[in-house]
Design an enzyme around this catalytic site. Structure first.
Site, mmCIF file in Angstrom:
data_model
loop_
_atom_site.group_PDB
_atom_site.id
_atom_site.type_symbol
_atom_site.label_atom_id
_atom_site.label_comp_id
_atom_site.label_asym_id
_atom_site.label_seq_id
_atom_site.Cartn_x
_atom_site.Cartn_y
_atom_site.Cartn_z
ATOM 1 N N ARG A 184 2.710 12.886 -1.580
ATOM 2 C CA ARG A 184 3.820 11.937 -1.668
ATOM 3 C C ARG A 184 4.062 11.364 -0.277
ATOM 4 N NH1 ARG A 184 2.807 12.062 -6.197
ATOM 5 N NH2 ARG A 184 4.150 12.421 -8.023
ATOM 6 N N GLU B 211 7.458 3.079 -0.326
ATOM 7 C CA GLU B 211 6.503 2.728 -1.373
ATOM 8 C C GLU B 211 7.225 1.931 -2.456
ATOM 9 O OE1 GLU B 211 3.967 5.167 -4.658
ATOM 10 O OE2 GLU B 211 3.748 5.897 -2.598
ATOM 11 N N HIS C 111 -1.233 3.848 -4.672
ATOM 12 C CA HIS C 111 -0.868 5.009 -5.482
ATOM 13 C C HIS C 111 -1.654 5.038 -6.797
ATOM 14 C CE1 HIS C 111 2.672 8.020 -6.200
ATOM 15 N NE2 HIS C 111 1.521 8.485 -6.672
#
Length: 317
Positions: free
Chosen positions: A235, A264, A283
């Site tokens: 993450r 993000e 991602h």
């Protein structure tokens, strides 16, 4: 048994561009002797849950549980289950399993690809090709390198397995180092700096927790080798982005491969975009056309275990 009185009900969901119809087909292939129904609307979900023994999906709420009198198992199609009403499921006598392991093959390929990309300088090759520039440059090898894998869950373990072909020295970091692991050495998070000090590649495959938030900060980056590459498939907030940008700009570490960032999505004016020693993907390291097939494999195995009264694989509740 008819589809209005199913063994398994597939709830509404879409993952990686595939919807519940694809999962239903995959489950039916693996459970030919079970009746598998698909719920296309909220009303159909409630109606089918009244009789189904097993439900598979992203989410189930307490109002749905209130009508699910025969439900014994909710098979979550995500590895994470923190979004589920776990206390309510437990009180209702419903076991919960997750999809841990489904991302092992695809994300481990991403990690290996990122390592090879930085070792062989594919970023530079692409830039030179765009300029039609024939000029040699130095490269390195993944073979024989030292790799620290932070997090030895299903993904971390699969990464270590794939690294075996490269004859690497592997170092694992996990919360309970006394349990050992598939790596040559295993450290706890309190020994993080010792674990990464000699690694040419540091792979982040850990969950985001209070212990891992900001784990790779300016201090950790100073501990890393100058020829190290950081690979983050965990993450974004596991890494201090500002510290990373500073060290990449100053060639304090060799490079980074980031499938996740903080923030993000990464803003188009963020300095990470302009760094030649960084590879960035949106991602999608977990993207695979085989996702639902792997979910269905876990479910099929657990249906057999449920019928036999055995312990369930990936049980979390």
């Amino acid at each position: 048994m008819s589809e209005s009185d199913p063994d398994v009900v597939v709830l509404r969901q879409t993952i990686h561009g595939s919807d519940a119809r694809d999962l239903t087909e995959a489950v039916r292939e693996r459970l030919p002797n079970k009746t598998v129904a698909i719920a296309r609307t909220p009303d159909e979900e409630r109606e089918l849950l009244k009789t189904a023994r097993i439900a598979v999906g992203l989410h189930i709420d307490e109002s749905q549980l209130s009508v699910a009198e025969n439900l014994e198992l909710f098979a979550c199609v995500f590895a994470g289950t923190g979004h589920l009403p776990q206390d309510a499921l437990a009180n209702h006598g419903v076991a919960v399993t997750n999809a841990s392991g489904v991302h092992g093959p695809n994300i481990s390929e991403y990690v290996i690809g990122a390592m090879v990309t930085h070792a062989r300088q594919w970023q530079r090759a692409h830039r030179q090709q765009a300029r039609r520039e024939w000029r040699n440059y130095e490269t390195t090898e993944v073979y024989g390198s030292t790799v620290a894998v932070v997090g030895l869950g299903a993904i971390g373990r699969t990464v270590v397995d794939r690294l075996d072909a490269f004859d690497t020295e592997t170092i694992g970091v996990r919360y309970s180092p006394e349990k050992g692991g598939p790596t040559d050495e295993v450290y706890g998070f309190d020994e993080f700096h010792d674990a990464i000090a000699d690694a040419e590649y540091v792979v982040l495959a850990c969950p985001l927790t209070e212990a891992t938030r900001g784990l790779v900060d300016a201090d950790a980056l100073r501990t890393m080798r100058s020829d190290a590459v950081l690979i983050n498939i965990a993450r974004g907030p596991v890494v201090d982005t500002d510290a990373l940008v500073s060290d990449l700009r100053n060639s304090r570490i060799r490079g980074a491969a980031l499938d996740v960032t903080d923030p993000e999505p990464l803003p188009e004016d963020h300095p990470l975009w302009g760094l030649s020693n960084v590879t960035i993907t949106p991602h999608n390291a977990g993207h695979t056309p085989h996702y639902y097939g792997r979910v269905a494999e876990i479910l099929a195995e657990n249906v057999g275990r449920l019928d036999a009264g055995d312990d369930l694989k990936n049980r979390v509740v």
